[in-house]
Design a protein around this motif. Structure first.
Motif, mmCIF file in Angstrom:
data_model
loop_
_atom_site.group_PDB
_atom_site.id
_atom_site.type_symbol
_atom_site.label_atom_id
_atom_site.label_comp_id
_atom_site.label_asym_id
_atom_site.label_seq_id
_atom_site.Cartn_x
_atom_site.Cartn_y
_atom_site.Cartn_z
ATOM 1 N N VAL A 1 0.840 -1.204 0.000
ATOM 2 C CA VAL A 1 0.000 0.000 0.000
ATOM 3 C C VAL A 1 0.872 1.250 0.000
ATOM 4 O O VAL A 1 0.627 2.201 -0.751
ATOM 5 C CB VAL A 1 -0.935 0.009 1.233
ATOM 6 C CG1 VAL A 1 -1.576 1.389 1.408
ATOM 7 C CG2 VAL A 1 -2.030 -1.041 1.079
ATOM 8 N N GLN A 2 1.905 1.255 0.831
ATOM 9 C CA GLN A 2 2.772 2.433 0.909
ATOM 10 C C GLN A 2 3.493 2.689 -0.409
ATOM 11 O O GLN A 2 3.745 3.846 -0.767
ATOM 12 C CB GLN A 2 3.778 2.264 2.045
ATOM 13 C CG GLN A 2 3.139 2.332 3.431
ATOM 14 C CD GLN A 2 4.144 2.122 4.536
ATOM 15 O OE1 GLN A 2 4.801 1.086 4.627
ATOM 16 N NE2 GLN A 2 4.267 3.106 5.420
ATOM 17 N N LEU A 3 3.807 1.646 -1.149
ATOM 18 C CA LEU A 3 4.484 1.800 -2.436
ATOM 19 C C LEU A 3 3.530 2.281 -3.526
ATOM 20 O O LEU A 3 3.843 3.202 -4.279
ATOM 21 C CB LEU A 3 5.126 0.479 -2.854
ATOM 22 C CG LEU A 3 6.412 0.076 -2.130
ATOM 23 C CD1 LEU A 3 6.802 -1.355 -2.486
ATOM 24 C CD2 LEU A 3 7.544 1.025 -2.493
ATOM 25 N N LEU A 4 2.358 1.632 -3.623
ATOM 26 C CA LEU A 4 1.437 1.940 -4.714
ATOM 27 C C LEU A 4 0.545 3.139 -4.431
ATOM 28 O O LEU A 4 0.207 3.911 -5.336
ATOM 29 C CB LEU A 4 0.565 0.711 -5.017
ATOM 30 C CG LEU A 4 0.866 0.027 -6.352
ATOM 31 C CD1 LEU A 4 2.254 -0.570 -6.337
ATOM 32 C CD2 LEU A 4 -0.171 -1.043 -6.645
ATOM 33 N N PHE A 5 0.138 3.281 -3.166
ATOM 34 C CA PHE A 5 -0.789 4.357 -2.793
ATOM 35 C C PHE A 5 -0.201 5.137 -1.624
ATOM 36 O O PHE A 5 -0.682 5.048 -0.490
ATOM 37 C CB PHE A 5 -2.153 3.770 -2.413
ATOM 38 C CG PHE A 5 -2.752 2.855 -3.437
ATOM 39 C CD1 PHE A 5 -2.961 3.281 -4.740
ATOM 40 C CD2 PHE A 5 -3.107 1.549 -3.115
ATOM 41 C CE1 PHE A 5 -3.513 2.440 -5.695
ATOM 42 C CE2 PHE A 5 -3.664 0.701 -4.055
ATOM 43 C CZ PHE A 5 -3.867 1.139 -5.350
ATOM 44 N N PRO A 6 0.832 5.924 -1.868
ATOM 45 C CA PRO A 6 1.542 6.597 -0.763
ATOM 46 C C PRO A 6 0.692 7.614 -0.004
ATOM 47 O O PRO A 6 1.049 7.999 1.101
ATOM 48 C CB PRO A 6 2.714 7.282 -1.472
ATOM 49 C CG PRO A 6 2.296 7.406 -2.905
ATOM 50 C CD PRO A 6 1.442 6.204 -3.180
ATOM 51 N N ASN A 7 -0.429 8.037 -0.581
ATOM 52 C CA ASN A 7 -1.300 8.994 0.102
ATOM 53 C C ASN A 7 -2.421 8.328 0.887
ATOM 54 O O ASN A 7 -3.275 9.008 1.461
ATOM 55 C CB ASN A 7 -1.919 9.960 -0.919
ATOM 56 C CG ASN A 7 -0.880 10.817 -1.609
ATOM 57 O OD1 ASN A 7 0.042 11.319 -0.971
ATOM 58 N ND2 ASN A 7 -1.010 10.987 -2.919
ATOM 59 N N ALA A 8 -2.423 6.989 0.919
ATOM 60 C CA ALA A 8 -3.546 6.274 1.514
ATOM 61 C C ALA A 8 -3.438 6.197 3.030
ATOM 62 O O ALA A 8 -2.355 6.011 3.595
ATOM 63 C CB ALA A 8 -3.642 4.867 0.929
ATOM 64 N N LEU A 9 -4.583 6.298 3.668
ATOM 65 C CA LEU A 9 -4.737 6.035 5.094
ATOM 66 C C LEU A 9 -5.329 4.638 5.238
ATOM 67 O O LEU A 9 -6.334 4.315 4.605
ATOM 68 C CB LEU A 9 -5.689 7.071 5.708
ATOM 69 C CG LEU A 9 -6.253 6.771 7.098
ATOM 70 C CD1 LEU A 9 -5.164 6.782 8.150
ATOM 71 C CD2 LEU A 9 -7.357 7.763 7.456
#
Length: 536
Positions: free
Chosen positions: A223-231
Motif C-alpha cells: 500500500v505504501q508503495l502503490l498508494f503513498p497517500n492512503a490512510l
C-alpha cells in the motif's frame, strides 16, 4: 475521466444520471431512445428510491436494495443517504450490516473491494495494481475474525469495509474513487462457513503466527508503495492482533484502528458531554468498564490522556479507571490479566460486578462485552442509587448484542440515566418526558479523522488527533440535543461534525509537525472545499 456514451454511460455507476439526463445530454451522449420520455431529476429519483426501500419487508431486503442501487447509480445512492442519513445509515451499517455479513455469501450480487488470500503471497502489490483507481486515499481492511459482536465470519466480513467506505463518502465527503475496501481472506475457523457450499472465501482454517504476520506486512508495504497517500483503517481484527498492528505500524505508516481509537474517541466524547448534564468535573470522574477487549482497552488508554490533559498525572488518571470481566473485578493479585489492562488492575478486594459498583461507586459505566443483557436491572438500579444521573454507555452491537436497551435503562433508572449505545434505539416516552438516546457510533469520528488526515497529508495518525476529535464532537452537541438526553449530535449534522473534526485534526498535525503539504490560513474553507458532493 473519459466520458462514456450510450448504453455504456447508462451502465456506469459513477457516471450515470439515469432518467435525469436532459434532452441536450441525451442527444450529446447518444442516449435518445435508451431512456423513458420523462426527465426525472434527483429529487424525483430519491422519492422513488425511498418508496422502494420502505416497501421492502425486512431490513436485510432494504440493505440488498441499497447495495444494488450503489452498484447501479453511485451518486443517487449517496445523495439519498446524505439527505436521509437517519433512515439509511442503520440499513447500510449497524445494526443491519451484522445480518448482511452473516448472509454475505448468500446475498452476493456484484464484487466490491479487493480480496487477498495466502495464495497471493508475493503478489500483493500486483493485486493492488489491479484496482481500477490510482489515487487511493482511504483503505478499510479487515480479516473478518471479529466482526462486530458476531465473531469469525471469514470473507463474509467484507460487508464491514464496504459499509465503512460508504460512511467515509456520505459522512465526510471523501470521493468514492479514492476509497478501497479490502478483505485479508486468511481463512476462517468457523467450520459452518467452510462447510457452506455457497461460501465465497478461502475455505481453510485461519493462518496465524509468522505466516499471518508476514502477509499483513506485505500488504502494508505494498500500500505504501502503490498508494503513498492512503490512510489504512484496520477494522474488526481480534484484539491481540488489533493492538499488535497498531503498535507495529502506528509509527511507520499512515494508519489507525477504528475499534480501538475510533471507539475510544466517540466514547470519550459522550463522557465529556455527560458532564454538561451531571455538572461533574471530568477530572473527578470514576469510570468502570465491563469487558477487557480491544474497544475497552483503547477507550481506557485515550481516557488516561484525557485525564492528564485535565490536570492529573498518569498514575492518578489510571486510578480513575476500573475493569470488570466475567470473573469479576480485575484486581492486581489476579492471574491472567491482559497486558493492556494491567495498569488498571488496582490493589483491591475481589468483587463480583454488582458488589464492585457498590464499593467503587463509578460515575460512568461502559459496556464493551458483545454479550446481550449484561447490564441487568440490578446493575442499572445500583448505578441509579449511587448517582443522581448515572451515565451508562452500552457499546456492543449489533442490537441483539447490546448490554441493555434504551427503554430498560430509562425505566430501571426512573428516567434519570444518561444513556448512549453502539446500536440505534428509538425515542423512549417515560411519563411526560421524551428521551432521544443518541447512538455512540464511530461514524461520528473516523470519517472526520480520515478527511483531516487527507486534507493535511499527515504522515502519521496520533492519539492526540483522536483526543482532539473527541473534544470537537462533544463541543458541537447543542443544548437542545442535551435537553432530550442525547450526548451526541443528531446524525443529520454528521457532515458538519466530520468537517469540524477534520479541521481539529489538521491543527493537531500542524502543531506536531506531521503535515506534508502547505495549508492555507483559512482551514475551515479549505477543508470544506475538499468534501465530495454527489450531485448531477
Amino acid at each position: 475521466m473519459k466520458i462514456l456514451r450510450g448504453k455504456a454511460l447508462l451502465d456506469d455507476p459513477a457516471q450515470t444520471k439515469s432518467t435525469a439526463f436532459t434532452r441536450d445530454e441525451r442527444d450529446k451522449y447518444g442516449l435518445r431512445g435508451l431512456l423513458p420520455y420523462d426527465i426525472a431529476d434527483v429529487e424525483k429519483q430519491k422519492e422513488r428510491v425511498l418508496g422502494n426501500i420502505r416497501r421492502q419487508s425486512s431490513d436485510i431486503e432494504k440493505y440488498i436494495f441499497l447495495i444494488t442501487l450503489l452498484e447501479r447509480n453511485q451518486r443517487l445512492f449517496y445523495r439519498t443517504m446524505i439527505d436521509h442519513i437517519e433512515e439509511i445509515m442503520p440499513l447500510v451499517y449497524t445494526p443491519t450490516v451484522g445480518e448482511a455479513c452473516k448472509e454475505f455469501a448468500h446475498i452476493f450480487r456484484k464484487p466490491q473491494g479487493l480480496y487477498i488470500t495466502p495464495e497471493d503471497r508475493g503478489d500483493i502489490k500486483l493485486l493492488l495494481g489491479n484496482w481500477p483507481e490510482t489515487d487511493i486515499r482511504i483503505i478499510v481492511v479487515t480479516d473478518g475474525e471479529r466482526i462486530l459482536g458476531l465473531g469469525d465470519l471469514g470473507a463474509n466480513g467484507m460487508g464491514i469495509p464496504i459499509g465503512k467506505i460508504a460512511l467515509y463518502i456520505a459522512c465526510a465527503g471523501i470521493h468514492p474513487a479514492q476509497c478501497m475496501p479490502v478483505m485479508l481472506d486468511v481463512g476462517t475457523n468457523n467450520v459452518s462457513l467452510r462447510e457452506d457450499p455457497l461460501y465465497l472465501g478461502y475455505p481453510f482454517p485461519r493462518i496465524n503466527g509468522v505466516v499471518y504476520q508476514s502477509l499483513v506486512d506485505e500488504f502494508v508495504k505494498a500500500v505504501q508503495l502503490l498508494f503513498p497517500n492512503a490512510l489504512i483503517q484496520f477494522e474488526d481484527f481480534l484484539a491481540p492482533n488489533a493492538f499488535e498492528f497498531l503498535d507495529r505500524y502506528g509509527k511507520q505508516a499512515r494508519c489507525f484502528n477504528d475499534d480501538i481509537q475510533g471507539t475510544a474517541a466517540v466514547t470519550l466524547a459522550g463522557v465529556y458531554t455527560s458532564c454538561r448534564i451531571t455538572r461533574k468535573k471530568f477530572s473527578d470522574l470514576t469510570i468502570m468498564f465491563l469487558g477487557t477487549g480491544s474497544a475497552a482497552g483503547g477507550i481506557a488508554e485515550l481516557m488516561v490522556d484525557a485525564f492528564c490533559a485535565a490536570g492529573l498525572n498518569k498514575k492518578e488518571a489510571q486510578a480513575r479507571l476500573w475493569f470488570v470481566d466475567r470473573k469479576g473485578l480485575v484486581v492486581a493479585n489476579r492471574e491472567g490479566i491482559k497486558p493492556r489492562i494491567e495498569a488498571f488492575a488496582h490493589k483491591y478486594g475481589r468483587h463480583n460486578f454488582l458488589d464492585a459498583i457498590s464499593s467503587i461507586k463509578p460515575d460512568v459505566l461502559i459496556g464493551a462485552t458483545g454479550v446481550a443483557g449484561t447490564f441487568t436491572e440490578d446493575i442499572v438500579r445500583k448505578m441509579a442509587e449511587i448517582n443522581e444521573h448515572p451515565v451508562i454507555i452500552a457499546l456492543s452491537n449489533p442490537t441483539s448484542h447490546t448490554e441493555c436497551t434504551a427503554i430498560d435503562a430509562y425505566t430501571w433508572s426512573d428516567g434519570r440515566v444518561i444513556f448512549a449505545s453502539g446500536s440505534p434505539f428509538k425515542a423512549v416516552q417515560l411519563g411526560e418526558k421524551l428521551f432521544k438516546p443518541a447512538q455512540g457510533n464511530n461514524a461520528y469520528i473516523f470519517p472526520g479523522v480520515g478527511l483531516g488526515v487527507q486534507a493535511c497529508a499527515a504522515r502519521l495518525v496520533t492519539q492526540s488527533m483522536f483526543l482532539a476529535a473527541a473534544e470537537a464532537l462533544a463541543n458541537i452537541v447543542s443544548e437542545e440535543e442535551i435537553s432530550v438526553g442525547a450526548v451526541y449530535p443528531s446524525l443529520k449534522r454528521i457532515r458538519e461534525v466530520s468537517y469540524t473534526i477534520a479541521v481539529a485534526v489538521c491543527r493537531v498535525a500542524l502543531s506536531e509537525g506531521l503535515t506534508e503539504v502547505d495549508l492555507p490560513d483559512d482551514l475551515e474553507t479549505y477543508v470544506e472545499s475538499l468534501m465530495y458532493q454527489p450531485d448531477y
